[in-house]
Design an enzyme around this catalytic site. Structure first.
Site, mmCIF file in Angstrom:
data_model
loop_
_atom_site.group_PDB
_atom_site.id
_atom_site.type_symbol
_atom_site.label_atom_id
_atom_site.label_comp_id
_atom_site.label_asym_id
_atom_site.label_seq_id
_atom_site.Cartn_x
_atom_site.Cartn_y
_atom_site.Cartn_z
ATOM 1 N N GLU A 257 55.060 -16.699 -88.228
ATOM 2 C CA GLU A 257 54.174 -15.682 -89.223
ATOM 3 C C GLU A 257 56.051 -14.543 -89.943
ATOM 4 O OE1 GLU A 257 51.639 -13.542 -88.801
ATOM 5 O OE2 GLU A 257 51.082 -14.535 -86.937
ATOM 6 N N CYS B 132 56.802 -7.454 -94.257
ATOM 7 C CA CYS B 132 55.748 -8.464 -94.217
ATOM 8 C C CYS B 132 54.233 -8.159 -95.495
ATOM 9 C CB CYS B 132 56.206 -9.839 -93.942
ATOM 10 S SG CYS B 132 54.769 -8.978 -91.892
HETATM 11 P P1 NAD Z 1 65.193 -14.000 -89.510
HETATM 12 O O1 NAD Z 1 64.448 -15.374 -90.074
HETATM 13 O O2 NAD Z 1 66.855 -13.889 -90.770
HETATM 14 O O3 NAD Z 1 65.152 -13.841 -88.419
HETATM 15 C C1 NAD Z 1 64.134 -13.682 -86.960
HETATM 16 C C2 NAD Z 1 64.582 -14.552 -85.845
HETATM 17 O O4 NAD Z 1 65.125 -15.274 -85.782
HETATM 18 C C3 NAD Z 1 65.085 -13.304 -85.856
HETATM 19 O O5 NAD Z 1 65.317 -12.838 -83.638
HETATM 20 C C4 NAD Z 1 66.625 -13.715 -85.467
HETATM 21 O O6 NAD Z 1 67.827 -13.612 -84.192
HETATM 22 C C5 NAD Z 1 65.891 -15.534 -85.865
HETATM 23 N N1 NAD Z 1 66.967 -16.258 -86.117
HETATM 24 C C6 NAD Z 1 68.363 -16.087 -87.237
HETATM 25 N N2 NAD Z 1 68.613 -17.510 -87.596
HETATM 26 C C7 NAD Z 1 67.872 -18.449 -86.448
HETATM 27 C C8 NAD Z 1 68.808 -19.099 -85.787
HETATM 28 N N3 NAD Z 1 69.289 -20.470 -86.282
HETATM 29 N N4 NAD Z 1 67.383 -20.082 -84.760
HETATM 30 C C9 NAD Z 1 66.900 -19.659 -84.007
HETATM 31 N N5 NAD Z 1 66.784 -17.736 -84.033
HETATM 32 C C10 NAD Z 1 67.004 -17.686 -85.693
HETATM 33 O O7 NAD Z 1 64.250 -12.452 -89.999
HETATM 34 P P2 NAD Z 1 64.479 -11.992 -91.759
HETATM 35 O O8 NAD Z 1 65.013 -13.485 -92.098
HETATM 36 O O9 NAD Z 1 65.391 -11.171 -91.752
HETATM 37 O O10 NAD Z 1 62.932 -11.543 -91.431
HETATM 38 C C11 NAD Z 1 62.916 -11.076 -92.891
HETATM 39 C C12 NAD Z 1 61.471 -12.116 -93.169
HETATM 40 O O11 NAD Z 1 60.320 -12.099 -92.677
HETATM 41 C C13 NAD Z 1 60.550 -12.161 -94.499
HETATM 42 O O12 NAD Z 1 60.431 -13.427 -94.661
HETATM 43 C C14 NAD Z 1 59.417 -11.448 -94.157
HETATM 44 O O13 NAD Z 1 58.616 -11.001 -94.666
HETATM 45 C C15 NAD Z 1 59.283 -11.895 -92.546
HETATM 46 N N6 NAD Z 1 58.461 -11.496 -91.302
HETATM 47 C C16 NAD Z 1 57.455 -11.444 -91.442
HETATM 48 C C17 NAD Z 1 56.305 -10.534 -90.663
HETATM 49 C C18 NAD Z 1 55.144 -11.567 -90.084
HETATM 50 O O14 NAD Z 1 54.003 -10.246 -89.047
HETATM 51 N N7 NAD Z 1 54.254 -11.979 -91.017
HETATM 52 C C19 NAD Z 1 56.794 -9.541 -89.574
HETATM 53 C C20 NAD Z 1 58.194 -8.940 -90.109
HETATM 54 C C21 NAD Z 1 58.839 -10.099 -91.520
#
Ligand code: NAD
Length: 486
Positions: A214, A252
């Site tokens: 997602e 998002c």
């Molecule tokens: P992120 O990608 O940094 O983190 C998401 C999750 O992944 C967290 O639990 C984090 O701890 C984990 N994570 C981070 N680095 C990791 C690694 N190296 N290995 C494993 N897990 C790891 O999240 P973000 O980028 O801050 O979130 C924002 C993004 O998420 C935006 O692009 C947004 O559009 C998207 N988003 C999508 C939805 C959806 O429903 N499609 C909802 C919310 C946010």
């Protein structure tokens, strides 16, 4: 500094054993966990409000609307449909398989990993958990470390209300995420940015683990001023809500930018200003209805987007910020350069560029020239334009005359396509996301056709080639109750 963590082997073994025991398949177990979610939302509402306010500055009304209320609705929907979803469905068979019967039996996948994001920490954790429970899986949730109070509350309330032998929360950041990804899961459900999404897929590929991603992207809103019978006021209020009203644009499916006709852009700007003031007052940063930016890093990222000189000169409203409190004023820009980062990267904050076009139909080519968005919004009642947008663009969803609201419809799959991710959930789609539809076929011994077996000859080939004749012959044999000697 990350918390010291083990390698999770113990926790995972426990989950695997519990899953193997059949406990999570039991429908009454699934019901009890869904009821547990409803109880924790009700009884720990205050903790949830406090955490969302502390990490994100969310007003409790917004918190209730976007997280508690939505999750409660989804849990109730799952409870109301559990029997239907979990029952096997009869499947038709071709005559050539006579005598036989078949069904589809949904089965849980096993132990699933859910990695959730920080912007809707409760919603984005519980929505997939509801699907995973309804489908009968054991679960590990890793919430985002960027909303630390919410992460801690999630860990506590799940420990207090749900069955911890089958549902566990692991807290931590990238290091913990990477450690978890070294293990074999039966499904990984990830919400977040594309960079980590790639690591998730790479890790999953080692074990051929199915993945749902997602992700996000730039969601455009096409505002058609020439559309007949559209209510400008309502449309503008919905756009403001779809941009600033859900976690201050850190959503998002928030409106990322607007596409509209050049000659009407000044009217749109005036309307936007008017309703931004109505929603957030003369000094929006003092309003308690606007969520703050999650942290300094994202605050600086957004400031950098604005500080690019050609972008700065396109600001027509707002633009101020308060670094101490992590607030950025709702900001409107008209025609920032298309190659500036504000137009090439997902904004994820309260900055709203308006891109002007000669004709509204040009919006289609504009959208097609860019990665596939998670959502497209069309503010128009022009059915020809609606049809063109549906047929000629690709996105996770397309909504006309509103924004974000599609998220609450249990009957619609929520998910991306292309760069905005793949796999979907919500309602029955969540159940299906965490299930395997097992094909079950039972045959009888009444009839057996020799032509399916060697030794091969041309007569058998003729019979195999002629599907019609094959079915016809089957019918004849059924009628006669004879066995084929062919
Ligand atoms: P992120 O990608 O940094 O983190 C998401 C999750 O992944 C967290 O639990 C984090 O701890 C984990 N994570 C981070 N680095 C990791 C690694 N190296 N290995 C494993 N897990 C790891 O999240 P973000 O980028 O801050 O979130 C924002 C993004 O998420 C935006 O692009 C947004 O559009 C998207 N988003 C999508 C939805 C959806 O429903 N499609 C909802 C919310 C946010």
């Amino acid at each position: 500094m990350e918390a010291i963590v083990g390698d999770f082997e113990g926790e995972l073994n426990e989950l695997r054993e519990v899953f193997k025991s059949g406990k999570t398949r039991d429908i009454s177990w699934r019901r009890s966990q869904l009821h547990g979610i409803l109880s924790l939302l009700k009884e720990r509402e205050g903790d949830i409000f406090k955490a969302l306010n502390q990490d994100l500055g969310k007003h409790h009304v917004e918190a209730y609307r976007d997280e508690i209320g939505t999750v409660a609705k989804s849990a109730k929907h799952a409870l109301g449909n559990l029997k239907k979803w979990t029952s096997s469905k009869r499947a038709k068979l071709p005559l050539s398989t006579f005598p036989g019967r078949a069904k589809l039996v949904p089965e849980p996948l096993g132990v699933v990993l859910i990695l959730s994001s920080w912007n809707f920490p409760f919603g984005l954790s519980f929505e997939p958990i509801i699907g995973a429970i309804a489908a009968g899986n054991a679960i590990i949730l890793k919430p985002s470390e960027l909303a630390p109070t919410c992460s801690s509350v999630l860990a506590n309330i799940i420990r207090d209300y749900l069955d911890n032998s089958a549902i566990k929360v692991v807290e931590g950041g990238p290091y913990v995420g990477e450690k978890l990804l070294q293990h074999r899961f039966d499904k990984i459900f990830y919400t977040g940015g594309p960079r980590v999404g790639q690591s998730v897929m790479t890790a999953a590929a080692k074990n051929l683990t199915p993945v749902t991603l997602e992700l996000g992207g730039k969601c455009p809103a096409v505002v058609d001023f020439l559309s007949s019978s559209w209510d400008k006021k309502i449309a503008v209020k919905r756009i403001i809500w779809g941009k600033f009203g859900a976690c201050g644009g850190q959503a998002c499916i928030a409106v990322d930018y607007i596409l509209t006709q050049k000659k009407f852009a000044p009217i749109l700007v005036e309307l936007l200003k008017k309703y931004i003031k109505r929603s957030y007052g003369d000094n929006p940063m003092e309003s308690n209805s606007l969520a703050k930016i999650i942290n300094k890093k994202h605050f600086s990222r957004l400031k950098e987007l604005l500080d690019e000189p050609h972008v700065k000169s396109s600001i027509v409203y707002g633009g101020s910020s308060n670094e101490n409190d992590l607030y950025i004023e709702p900001t409107i820009l008209v025609d920032p350069p298309l190659d500036s980062e504000i137009m090439t990267e997902e904004i994820f904050g309260p900055l709203l560029p308006i891109i002007t076009l000669e004709k509204i139909e040009d919006s289609i080519e504009f959208i097609r020239a860019r990665p596939k968005p998670l959502a497209i919004y069309g503010f128009t009642n022009n059915e020809k334009l609606q049809k063109k947008m549906i047929n000629e663009t690709s996105s996770g969803s397309i909504t006309f005359n509103d924004a974000i609201i599609q998220y609450v419809a249990d009957t619609l799959p929520f998910g991306g396509v292309g760069g905005s991710g793949f796999g979907s959930y919500h309602g029955k789609f969540s159940f299906e996301n965490f299930s395997h539809q097992k094909a079950v076929m039972v045959r009888g011994y009444l009839i057996d056709f020799g032509f399916r077996y060697p030794p091969w000859n041309n007569k058998k080939l003729q019979l195999l080639k002629s599907g019609l004749r094959y079915d016809y012959i089957t019918l004849v044999f059924i009628k006669l109750g004879l066995k084929s000697k062919a």
